[in-house]
Every structure is written in C-alpha cells, then in structure tokens.
Design a protein around this motif. Structure first.
Motif: not given
Length: 141
Positions: A21, A25, A32, A54, A57, A61
């Motif tokens: 992740m 980023e 995502v 996710a 970061h 998601y």
C-alpha cells in the motif's frame, strides 16, 4: 506489483499485499478496489487486512468481491458506484487482474463503445474480445 493502466483514472493488477500500500500511495493512487472474495487461496490476505493497510496509507478502500465468471448486475453497479465515488486514480485488483478488467469493462460499457473498451483492455494485456457482444448489448440496453 504488475500495475496495468486501463484509463487515466483506473488501473488493474494481480493480487497486491498489505505491505504494498505504501508503494501504491507513492505511485499516486488514491483508492483501492478489491475484487477478490476472501479465502480463494490459503495465503491470500483478507479484505479486512487490506482495508487496514489501505487506511494506514490514506487510501480509500472498497471490497467488491467477484466469483470468477459471475458478473451479476449488482456487482457491476457496485463497481460503477465505486469508480464514481472514490478518489482517482483507482487500482482494482483480483488474482490475475482479469476479473477487475472485466468488471471495469462491463460498467464502462453502459456509456462507452465496446471496441474502445476492448482495445484499452488489450493494450493493458487483457484479451476481453469475447466479451464484446455483451458490452455492445449493455450500451443499447
């Protein structure tokens, strides 16, 4: 990671791992989408693990699991909604990227031309030519 760009807003890839992740980023992704059902294989990270990674970061998601070969209208609607609501660029993933590509194509067919969609997928390395009749039918539905 083998990221393949479908459009300026959407890319696809095979399975990613929670530890990747940070790389997403750094590559500029903002969202995502996981198109893989939990438990397909023993060593697959769970959706909750992916969601936590996710979030750590700053990535949006969404979990939209697709059973191979089953692209029901509710799943296509969920993908369209996610792509409309989530900040771009978006990375969608599954085991190989094919389900994510197919799902992107099916939702895109509502407004796009089948030939352009098939071409974009092909340029990304996914042959979805057999899907063209269904894509054309969706445009005219």
């Amino acid at each position: 990671m083998h990221i393949r760009k479908l459009t300026d807003q959407v890319s696809v890839s095979p399975q990613i791992l929670p530890g990747e992740m940070a790389d997403l980023e750094a590559a500029g992704f903002r969202s995502v989408i996981n198109n893989r059902p939990d438990g397909e294989v023993d060593d697959q990270p769970s959706s909750s693990e992916m969601a936590q990674a996710a979030a750590a970061h700053g990535l949006a998601y969404r979990d939209i699991p697709v059973v191979p070969g089953r692209y029901d209208p509710d799943v296509i609607d969920a993908m369209a909604q996610a792509l409309q609501e989530m900040p771009a660029p978006v990375l969608a993933f599954c085991r190989t990227g094919t389900r994510s590509t197919t799902l992107w194509a099916l939702q895109a067919a509502r407004e796009g031309e089948a030939e352009a969609i098939v071409k974009a997928a092909g340029e990304a390395g996914y042959d979805i030519a057999a899907l063209a009749p269904r894509l054309r039918a969706m445009r005219h539905a």
